[in-house]
Design an enzyme around this catalytic site. Structure first.
Site, PDB file in Angstrom:
ATOM      1  N   LEU A  38      -8.275  -3.214  22.819  1.00  0.00           N
ATOM      2  CA  LEU A  38      -7.047  -4.548  22.638  1.00  0.00           C
ATOM      3  C   LEU A  38      -7.338  -5.155  21.242  1.00  0.00           C
ATOM      4  O   LEU A  38      -8.350  -4.891  20.335  1.00  0.00           O
ATOM      5  CB  LEU A  38      -7.292  -5.249  23.489  1.00  0.00           C
ATOM      6  CG  LEU A  38      -7.515  -4.769  25.250  1.00  0.00           C
ATOM      7  CD1 LEU A  38      -7.786  -6.056  26.242  1.00  0.00           C
ATOM      8  CD2 LEU A  38      -6.287  -3.856  25.378  1.00  0.00           C
ATOM      9  N   THR A 144       5.046  -5.167  19.961  1.00  0.00           N
ATOM     10  CA  THR A 144       4.703  -3.773  19.525  1.00  0.00           C
ATOM     11  C   THR A 144       4.309  -3.669  17.836  1.00  0.00           C
ATOM     12  O   THR A 144       3.919  -2.707  17.516  1.00  0.00           O
ATOM     13  CB  THR A 144       5.667  -2.638  19.913  1.00  0.00           C
ATOM     14  OG1 THR A 144       6.795  -3.051  19.315  1.00  0.00           O
ATOM     15  CG2 THR A 144       5.645  -2.405  21.279  1.00  0.00           C
ATOM     16  N   GLY A 181       1.792  -1.073  -5.131  1.00  0.00           N
ATOM     17  CA  GLY A 181       2.139  -2.359  -4.320  1.00  0.00           C
ATOM     18  C   GLY A 181       1.110  -3.652  -4.969  1.00  0.00           C
ATOM     19  O   GLY A 181      -0.072  -3.359  -4.397  1.00  0.00           O
ATOM     20  N   HIS A 445     -16.838 -36.341  -1.336  1.00  0.00           N
ATOM     21  CA  HIS A 445     -17.310 -35.976  -2.373  1.00  0.00           C
ATOM     22  C   HIS A 445     -18.625 -35.457  -2.554  1.00  0.00           C
ATOM     23  O   HIS A 445     -19.535 -35.953  -1.648  1.00  0.00           O
ATOM     24  CB  HIS A 445     -17.219 -37.055  -3.570  1.00  0.00           C
ATOM     25  CG  HIS A 445     -17.976 -36.798  -4.927  1.00  0.00           C
ATOM     26  ND1 HIS A 445     -17.355 -36.045  -5.924  1.00  0.00           N
ATOM     27  CD2 HIS A 445     -19.246 -37.072  -5.570  1.00  0.00           C
ATOM     28  CE1 HIS A 445     -17.919 -35.794  -6.804  1.00  0.00           C
ATOM     29  NE2 HIS A 445     -19.222 -36.602  -6.714  1.00  0.00           N
TER      30      HIS A 445
HETATM   31  P1  FAD Z   1       0.100  -5.733  15.999  1.00  0.00           P
HETATM   32  O1  FAD Z   1      -0.926  -6.441  16.009  1.00  0.00           O
HETATM   33  O2  FAD Z   1       0.593  -4.695  15.232  1.00  0.00           O
HETATM   34  O3  FAD Z   1      -0.194  -5.251  17.495  1.00  0.00           O
HETATM   35  C1  FAD Z   1       0.872  -4.261  18.160  1.00  0.00           C
HETATM   36  C2  FAD Z   1      -0.008  -3.428  19.494  1.00  0.00           C
HETATM   37  O4  FAD Z   1       0.968  -3.135  20.022  1.00  0.00           O
HETATM   38  C3  FAD Z   1      -0.857  -2.318  18.733  1.00  0.00           C
HETATM   39  O5  FAD Z   1      -2.062  -2.453  19.207  1.00  0.00           O
HETATM   40  C4  FAD Z   1      -0.241  -1.149  19.106  1.00  0.00           C
HETATM   41  O6  FAD Z   1      -0.844  -0.051  19.382  1.00  0.00           O
HETATM   42  C5  FAD Z   1       0.651  -1.475  20.446  1.00  0.00           C
HETATM   43  N1  FAD Z   1       1.845  -0.748  20.970  1.00  0.00           N
HETATM   44  C6  FAD Z   1       2.900  -0.646  19.955  1.00  0.00           C
HETATM   45  N2  FAD Z   1       3.881   0.289  20.661  1.00  0.00           N
HETATM   46  C7  FAD Z   1       3.356   0.067  22.043  1.00  0.00           C
HETATM   47  C8  FAD Z   1       3.786   0.838  23.186  1.00  0.00           C
HETATM   48  N3  FAD Z   1       4.971   1.184  23.327  1.00  0.00           N
HETATM   49  N4  FAD Z   1       2.941   0.695  24.481  1.00  0.00           N
HETATM   50  C9  FAD Z   1       1.861   0.174  24.287  1.00  0.00           C
HETATM   51  N5  FAD Z   1       1.425  -0.525  23.092  1.00  0.00           N
HETATM   52  C10 FAD Z   1       1.900  -0.378  21.998  1.00  0.00           C
HETATM   53  N6  FAD Z   1      -2.451 -11.151   8.964  1.00  0.00           N
HETATM   54  C11 FAD Z   1      -2.876 -12.358   8.898  1.00  0.00           C
HETATM   55  O7  FAD Z   1      -2.350 -13.483   9.335  1.00  0.00           O
HETATM   56  N7  FAD Z   1      -4.008 -12.702   7.778  1.00  0.00           N
HETATM   57  C12 FAD Z   1      -4.607 -11.555   7.577  1.00  0.00           C
HETATM   58  O8  FAD Z   1      -5.720 -11.747   6.886  1.00  0.00           O
HETATM   59  C13 FAD Z   1      -4.391 -10.314   7.497  1.00  0.00           C
HETATM   60  N8  FAD Z   1      -4.687  -9.164   7.024  1.00  0.00           N
HETATM   61  C14 FAD Z   1      -4.265  -7.838   7.366  1.00  0.00           C
HETATM   62  C15 FAD Z   1      -4.811  -6.816   6.807  1.00  0.00           C
HETATM   63  C16 FAD Z   1      -4.307  -5.607   6.835  1.00  0.00           C
HETATM   64  C17 FAD Z   1      -4.840  -4.498   6.115  1.00  0.00           C
HETATM   65  C18 FAD Z   1      -3.003  -5.405   7.652  1.00  0.00           C
HETATM   66  C19 FAD Z   1      -2.617  -4.041   7.750  1.00  0.00           C
HETATM   67  C20 FAD Z   1      -2.585  -6.508   8.226  1.00  0.00           C
HETATM   68  C21 FAD Z   1      -3.070  -7.916   8.045  1.00  0.00           C
HETATM   69  N9  FAD Z   1      -2.349  -8.714   8.595  1.00  0.00           N
HETATM   70  C22 FAD Z   1      -2.922 -10.067   8.379  1.00  0.00           C
HETATM   71  C23 FAD Z   1      -1.249  -8.845   9.351  1.00  0.00           C
HETATM   72  C24 FAD Z   1      -1.346  -8.851  10.837  1.00  0.00           C
HETATM   73  O9  FAD Z   1      -2.449  -7.850  11.044  1.00  0.00           O
HETATM   74  C25 FAD Z   1      -0.039  -8.740  11.534  1.00  0.00           C
HETATM   75  O10 FAD Z   1       0.806  -9.465  11.220  1.00  0.00           O
HETATM   76  C26 FAD Z   1      -0.292  -8.966  13.225  1.00  0.00           C
HETATM   77  O11 FAD Z   1      -1.427  -8.034  13.602  1.00  0.00           O
HETATM   78  C27 FAD Z   1       0.889  -8.838  13.934  1.00  0.00           C
HETATM   79  O12 FAD Z   1       0.417  -8.908  15.221  1.00  0.00           O
HETATM   80  P2  FAD Z   1       1.538  -8.344  16.382  1.00  0.00           P
HETATM   81  O13 FAD Z   1       0.942  -9.026  17.648  1.00  0.00           O
HETATM   82  O14 FAD Z   1       2.825  -8.549  16.142  1.00  0.00           O
HETATM   83  O15 FAD Z   1       1.482  -6.742  16.253  1.00  0.00           O
HETATM   84  P1  NAI Z   2       3.584  -7.036   0.670  1.00  0.00           P
HETATM   85  O1  NAI Z   2       5.139  -7.013   1.087  1.00  0.00           O
HETATM   86  O2  NAI Z   2       2.836  -7.858   0.659  1.00  0.00           O
HETATM   87  O3  NAI Z   2       3.421  -6.201  -0.789  1.00  0.00           O
HETATM   88  C1  NAI Z   2       4.291  -5.206  -1.204  1.00  0.00           C
HETATM   89  C2  NAI Z   2       4.270  -5.073  -2.671  1.00  0.00           C
HETATM   90  O4  NAI Z   2       4.588  -3.779  -3.116  1.00  0.00           O
HETATM   91  C3  NAI Z   2       5.304  -6.045  -3.207  1.00  0.00           C
HETATM   92  O5  NAI Z   2       4.744  -6.722  -4.278  1.00  0.00           O
HETATM   93  C4  NAI Z   2       6.381  -5.183  -3.498  1.00  0.00           C
HETATM   94  O6  NAI Z   2       7.107  -5.578  -4.807  1.00  0.00           O
HETATM   95  C5  NAI Z   2       5.812  -3.781  -3.904  1.00  0.00           C
HETATM   96  N1  NAI Z   2       6.518  -2.696  -3.902  1.00  0.00           N
HETATM   97  C6  NAI Z   2       7.285  -2.390  -2.858  1.00  0.00           C
HETATM   98  N2  NAI Z   2       8.043  -1.056  -3.318  1.00  0.00           N
HETATM   99  C7  NAI Z   2       7.398  -0.640  -4.352  1.00  0.00           C
HETATM  100  C8  NAI Z   2       7.445   0.542  -5.075  1.00  0.00           C
HETATM  101  N3  NAI Z   2       8.209   1.503  -4.593  1.00  0.00           N
HETATM  102  N4  NAI Z   2       6.569   0.860  -6.191  1.00  0.00           N
HETATM  103  C9  NAI Z   2       5.707  -0.326  -6.555  1.00  0.00           C
HETATM  104  N5  NAI Z   2       5.472  -1.366  -5.646  1.00  0.00           N
HETATM  105  C10 NAI Z   2       6.306  -1.371  -4.750  1.00  0.00           C
HETATM  106  O7  NAI Z   2       3.073  -5.836   1.565  1.00  0.00           O
HETATM  107  P2  NAI Z   2       1.547  -5.144   2.068  1.00  0.00           P
HETATM  108  O8  NAI Z   2       0.642  -5.681   0.880  1.00  0.00           O
HETATM  109  O9  NAI Z   2       1.638  -3.794   2.194  1.00  0.00           O
HETATM  110  O10 NAI Z   2       0.986  -5.949   3.366  1.00  0.00           O
HETATM  111  C11 NAI Z   2       1.993  -5.694   4.521  1.00  0.00           C
HETATM  112  C12 NAI Z   2       1.928  -7.082   5.336  1.00  0.00           C
HETATM  113  O11 NAI Z   2       0.717  -7.562   5.787  1.00  0.00           O
HETATM  114  C13 NAI Z   2       2.321  -8.377   4.348  1.00  0.00           C
HETATM  115  O12 NAI Z   2       3.623  -8.552   4.896  1.00  0.00           O
HETATM  116  C14 NAI Z   2       1.568  -9.262   4.898  1.00  0.00           C
HETATM  117  O13 NAI Z   2       2.070 -10.346   5.408  1.00  0.00           O
HETATM  118  C15 NAI Z   2       0.407  -8.553   5.850  1.00  0.00           C
HETATM  119  N6  NAI Z   2      -0.921  -8.911   5.456  1.00  0.00           N
HETATM  120  C16 NAI Z   2      -1.350 -10.081   5.465  1.00  0.00           C
HETATM  121  C17 NAI Z   2      -2.710 -10.308   4.997  1.00  0.00           C
HETATM  122  C18 NAI Z   2      -3.095 -11.624   4.896  1.00  0.00           C
HETATM  123  O14 NAI Z   2      -2.524 -12.930   5.586  1.00  0.00           O
HETATM  124  N7  NAI Z   2      -3.984 -12.167   4.008  1.00  0.00           N
HETATM  125  C19 NAI Z   2      -3.489  -9.404   4.478  1.00  0.00           C
HETATM  126  C20 NAI Z   2      -2.824  -8.078   4.332  1.00  0.00           C
HETATM  127  C21 NAI Z   2      -1.719  -7.969   5.101  1.00  0.00           C
END
Ligand code: FAD
Ligand code: NAI
Length: 467
Positions: A38, A144, A181, A445
Site C-alpha cells: 500500500l 489511481t 527536465g 534566536h
Molecule cells: P498515487 O500515489 O500515484 O497512488 C495511486 C495508487 O493507485 C497506486 O498505488 C496505483 O498502483 C494504484 N492504482 C492505479 N490504478 C489502479 C487500479 N485500477 N486498481 C487498483 N489500484 C490502482 N509529492 C510531495 O508532495 N512531496 C514529495 O516530496 C514528492 N516526491 C516525489 C518524488 C518522486 C520521485 C515522485 C515520482 C513523486 C513525488 N511526489 C511528491 C508526488 C506524489 O508522489 C504524488 O503527488 C502522490 O503520490 C499522489 O497521490 P495519489 O494518491 O493521487 O496517487
Molecule cells: P515537473 O513538471 O516538475 O518538471 C518537468 C520539467 O521538464 C519542466 O521544467 C519542463 O519545462 C521540462 N520539460 C518538459 N518537456 C521537456 C522537454 N521535451 N525537454 C526538456 N525539458 C522538458 O515534473 P517532474 O520533475 O517530472 O515531477 C512530476 C511531478 O511530481 C511534479 O509535478 C511534482 O509535483 C511531483 N514531485 C514533487 C516533489 C516534491 O514535492 N518535492 C518531488 C518530485 C516530484
C-alpha cells in the site's frame, strides 16, 4: 455481497487517507490496490524513497566536504550505494507496512488486485492470479494517481534511459548523468547523484530551472547547483535519446536551432507525470478522460456520475501528496454531510535540494501580470547568526505583500530546512496575516526562522534590522 459505503480505488496518499477518514466517520470502507504494497507512488517510488536517498547522499556530501571545516577529520570517506539503496528499501517497507497497520486499525477492508468499474455501484477486483471479486458499493472514489510522462524520442528503456522509478534503485554511481527536465524530480534526483560525485547535466526546454516557481528562487537555485557542479542546458529542445549499449547519446536543438549532442552513462527522463486510468473501465460508467488524460471533476471533486468522485494526481491541480491527502479528507467529510474546504492557493510546494526550496501563494510574476500592486521584502540567509554557526549560508527569503493592505500574498524561500520553515508562512496566510503581523511575532534566536521575520520587516517598511 455486502455493500460498502465507499470503495476507494488506489492506496496512495489520496486513497489511504480518504479511507482512514471515511472509517473514522463510520463508513464501511474498502480500498483496492493493484500492487502488493500500500502507499502508492509517494511511499513506494516517490516522496519517501527520494527523501531517504537525499538524506543519505547529503550525509555523505557533508562528511566528504564540510566536516573538516567544523573540525571533524575523517579519512577515506566512501559512498556505499548498495547500503544506501538497502536502507531506502527498509524505510519504504516500514512506511508501507505502517499504512497496512492503519487500514487494519481502522477496519478498512483491503483488496489487492486491479480495480475496475462494472457499473456505477459495482467494482471488480482482479487479483494477480486472475481471481475476480465483485464489490457492491454506494460511492466510489478514483484515486489511481499518475505515472511518469515522456515525449516521442525519449522513451525510457529502463536500462540506460530511466524514469524516477528505476533511478531510485540504481546501485551504481554513474560517472555522468543526463537529466531531461529541470523540474522537481530532475533536480532532486540529480542532487542525490551529484552529491555522490556524478557529473550531472540537465537539459531543459524552458528559460529557467523550476520554471513555474518565483524567478528569484530559480536564479538562486541555479547559482547554488552550479556551485555544486551541475551543468544546465536551458532552452534546449530534446530531439531524442538513445541507448548506445555502454551509455546514452542525446540530441537537442538549442535556441539558435543548432543541434547539440550530449553523451553520458545514464539519462533520467523527468518531464512531468501523467494521470493514470489504465484498466479502470471508466467507459463502463460513461466517463471519459480529458485531453490531459485526467478525470474531470466539479468543485466538489465529483465526476459527472454523481456517486463517483476523484482525487489526487488523477485530477487537475498540483501533483503533490499533501494535495491528494487533503482531497481524500474532503471527500470523506463531504459524504458525511459536513462542509469541508480546501484552500488551493495555500498548498505549499517544496523542492528537497540543499538548501531546500519552498513556496506558498502567488509568485511575483503572477501578481505583476495580474496587475496587483505589491511590495517585496527579502532577507539573505547568510545574514543570520544561526547560518554562520552551522555553515549553511546560502539562500534567501522573499515575502510579497499587497502594497495597499499589507496582506501577505506569497512567500518564496531557498533556505536550510525551508520545507519546514514554509509552514509559518502557510499558517500566517491561512489567517490572512499582514507582513507587519509576521514581523511582530517573536521568533526564537538563533534560528533560520528569523529570516522570515526579517523579510517581513523588509516588506513592511524596508526596515529589516540585521542587513
Ligand atoms: P498515487 O500515489 O500515484 O497512488 C495511486 C495508487 O493507485 C497506486 O498505488 C496505483 O498502483 C494504484 N492504482 C492505479 N490504478 C489502479 C487500479 N485500477 N486498481 C487498483 N489500484 C490502482 N509529492 C510531495 O508532495 N512531496 C514529495 O516530496 C514528492 N516526491 C516525489 C518524488 C518522486 C520521485 C515522485 C515520482 C513523486 C513525488 N511526489 C511528491 C508526488 C506524489 O508522489 C504524488 O503527488 C502522490 O503520490 C499522489 O497521490 P495519489 O494518491 O493521487 O496517487
Ligand atoms: P515537473 O513538471 O516538475 O518538471 C518537468 C520539467 O521538464 C519542466 O521544467 C519542463 O519545462 C521540462 N520539460 C518538459 N518537456 C521537456 C522537454 N521535451 N525537454 C526538456 N525539458 C522538458 O515534473 P517532474 O520533475 O517530472 O515531477 C512530476 C511531478 O511530481 C511534479 O509535478 C511534482 O509535483 C511531483 N514531485 C514533487 C516533489 C516534491 O514535492 N518535492 C518531488 C518530485 C516530484
Amino acid at each position: 455481497m455486502s455493500t460498502y459505503d465507499i470503495t476507494i480505488i488506489g492506496s496512495g496518499p489520496g486513497g489511504y487517507v480518504a479511507a482512514i477518514r471515511c472509517a473514522q466517520l463510520g463508513m464501511k470502507t474498502a480500498i483496492i490496490e493493484k500492487y502488493d504494497t500500500l502507499g502508492g507512488t509517494c511511499l513506494n517510488v516517490g516522496c519517501i524513497p527520494s527523501k531517504a536517498l537525499l538524506d543519505s547522499s547529503e550525509h555523505f556530501h557533508n562528511a566528504a566536504h564540510n566536516f573538516e571545516e567544523h573540525g571533524v577529520d575523517l579519512n577515506g570517506v566512501k559512498a556505499n550505494m548498495k547500503q544506501m539503496i538497502k536502507r531506502k528499501n527498509e524505510v519504504v517497507a516500514q512506511t508501507c507496512n505502517g499504512v497496512k497497520f492503519l487500514m487494519d486499525k481502522n477496519k478498512v477492508e483491503v483488496h489487492y488486485g486491479l480495480g475496475s468499474f462494472v457499473d456505477k455501484n459495482t467494482v471488480k477486483v482482479t487479483a494477480k492470479d486472475g481471481k475476480e471479486t465483485l464489490l457492491s458499493t454506494k460511492n466510489i472514489l478514483i484515486a489511481t494517481g499518475s505515472k511518469p510522462n515522456f515525449f516521442p524520442g525519449m522513451e525510457p528503456d529502463k536500462k540506460r534511459i530511466l524514469t524516477s522509478t528505476e533511478m531510485l534503485n540504481l546501485e551504481e554511481i554513474p560517472g555522468k548523468l543526463l537529466v531531461i527536465g529541470a523540474g522537481v524530480i530532475g533536480l532532486e534526483l540529480g542532487s542525490v547523484f551529484g552529491r555522490l560525485g556524478t557529473q550531472v547535466e540537465v537539459v531543459e526546454f524552458a528559460k529557467a530551472i523550476i520554471p513555474t516557481m518565483d524567478s528569484t528562487l530559480s536564479k538562486e537555485l541555479t547559482r547554488v547547483l552550479k556551485k555544486d557542479g551541475f551543468k544546465f542546458h536551458l532552452e534546449h529542445r530534446v530531439q531524442g535519446v538513445k541507448n548506445t549499449g555502454k551509455g546514452v547519446k542525446l540530441t537537442a536543438l538549442n535556441k539558435k536551432g543548432e543541434e547539440v549532442t550530449l553523451e553520458a552513462d545514464y539519462c533520467l527522463v523527468a518531464v512531468g507525470r501523467k494521470a493514470y486510468t489504465e484498466g479502470l473501465g471508466l467507459e463502463n460508467i460513461g466517463l471519459e478522460v480529458n485531453n490531459r488524460g485526467q478525470v474531470d471533476v466539479n468543485e466538489h471533486l465529483q465526476t459527472s456520475v454523481p456517486n463517483v468522485y476523484a482525487i489526487g494526481d488523477v485530477i487537475k491541480g498540483a501533483m503533490l501528496a499533501h494535495k491528494a491527502e487533503d482531497e481524500g479528507v474532503y471527500i470523506a467529510e463531504l459524504l458525511a454531510g459536513q462542509k469541508p474546504h480546501i484552500n488551493y492557493n495555500l498548498i505549499p510546494g517544496v523542492v528537497y535540494t540543499w538548501p531546500e526550496v519552498a513556496a506558498v501563494g502567488k509568485t511575483e510574476e503572477e501578481l505583476r501580470s495580474a496587475g496587483v500592486e505589491i511590495k517585496i521584502g527579502q532577507f539573505p540567509i547568510k545574514a543570520l547568526g544561526r547560518a554562520r554557526a552551522s555553515g549553511d549560508i546560502q539562500g534567501v527569503v522573499k515575502i510579497i505583500a499587497d502594497a495597499a493592505t499589507d496582506e501577505v500574498l506569497g512567500v518564496h524561500m531557498i533556505a536550510p530546512r525551508a520545507a519546514d520553515l514554509i509552514m509559518e508562512a502557510v499558517t500566517a496566510m491561512e489567517f490572512r496575516a499582514s507582513a507587519e503581523d509576521m514581523a511582530r511575532i517573536c521568533h526564537p534566536h538563533p534560528t533560520y526562522s528569523e529570516a522570515l521575520k526579517e523579510a517581513a520587516l523588509a516588506a513592511t517598511d524596508d526596515r529589516a534590522m540585521h542587513v
